[in-house]
Design an enzyme around this catalytic site. Structure first.
Site, PDB file in Angstrom:
ATOM      1  N   CYS A   1       0.827  -1.221   0.000  1.00 15.66           N
ATOM      2  CA  CYS A   1       0.000   0.000   0.000  1.00 15.66           C
ATOM      3  C   CYS A   1       0.850   1.256   0.000  1.00 15.66           C
ATOM      4  O   CYS A   1       0.351   2.341  -0.259  1.00 15.66           O
ATOM      5  CB  CYS A   1      -0.946   0.008   1.199  1.00 15.66           C
TER       6      CYS A   1
ATOM      7  N   CYS B   1      -2.703  -3.029   8.491  1.00 12.47           N
ATOM      8  CA  CYS B   1      -2.365  -1.715   9.047  1.00 12.47           C
ATOM      9  C   CYS B   1      -1.961  -1.864  10.512  1.00 12.47           C
ATOM     10  O   CYS B   1      -1.049  -1.188  10.987  1.00 12.47           O
ATOM     11  CB  CYS B   1      -3.539  -0.755   8.915  1.00 12.47           C
TER      12      CYS B   1
HETATM   13 FE1  FES Z   1      -1.590   0.325   4.204  1.00 14.10          FE
HETATM   14 FE2  FES Z   1      -3.450   0.809   5.901  1.00 14.10          FE
HETATM   15  S1  FES Z   1      -3.696   0.554   3.749  1.00 14.10           S
HETATM   16  S2  FES Z   1      -1.346   0.636   6.295  1.00 14.10           S
END
Ligand code: FES
Length: 143
Positions: A34, A103
């Site tokens: 991400c 996360c």
């Molecule tokens: Fe990557 Fe939350 S989407 S840490």
């Protein structure tokens, strides 16, 4: 699954935000998928985490989990902070949607990275105490 009230609260009013110029340990972790980055700062006295702060460039769940993780380790002995799991962070937030579990892993890893840095700065090999740099495939340390 919607976000819990606690997640929304820690996202909207994150605790312990900011850099710490005189930190005893700084840990930075990122998730290569991400692209989010989390940085944790700790202050240690007599093996107690007397202060902690964070800066997170990431999604709302990353901000909420960083905030909760700082609250969970503040004022605690290092031995307790080392046992902080992403699951405990999630439970303290009343859960996270499955796609956001990673996360919370970042928050656990960021605390461990800060502790590793603390020991390294003291000339102590952190690996026997803190464990391997990371046990999560998606997370990696920035050095
Ligand atoms: Fe990557 Fe939350 S989407 S840490």
């Amino acid at each position: 699954m919607a976000y819990s009230e606690k997640v929304m609260d820690h996202f909207a009013n994150p605790r312990n935000v900011g850099e710490m110029p005189d930190a005893d340990g700084i840990g930075e972790v990122g998730n290569s998928k991400c692209g989010d980055i989390m940085k944790m700062y700790i202050k240690v006295e007599d093996d107690i985490i007397t202060d902690v702060s964070f800066k997170t460039f990431g999604c709302g769940a990353a901000i909420a989990t960083s905030s909760m993780a700082t609250e969970l380790v503040k004022g605690k002995p290092i031995s307790e902070a080392l046992q902080l799991t992403n699951k405990a962070v999630m439970e303290a937030l009343d859960g996270l949607p499955p796609v956001k579990v990673h996360c919370s892993v970042l928050a656990e890893q960021a605390i461990k990275a800060a502790l590793s840095d603390y020991y390294t700065k003291k000339g102590i090999d952190p690996e026997p105490i803190v464990g391997k740099a990371t046990d999560c495939d998606e997370c990696h340390f920035h050095n």
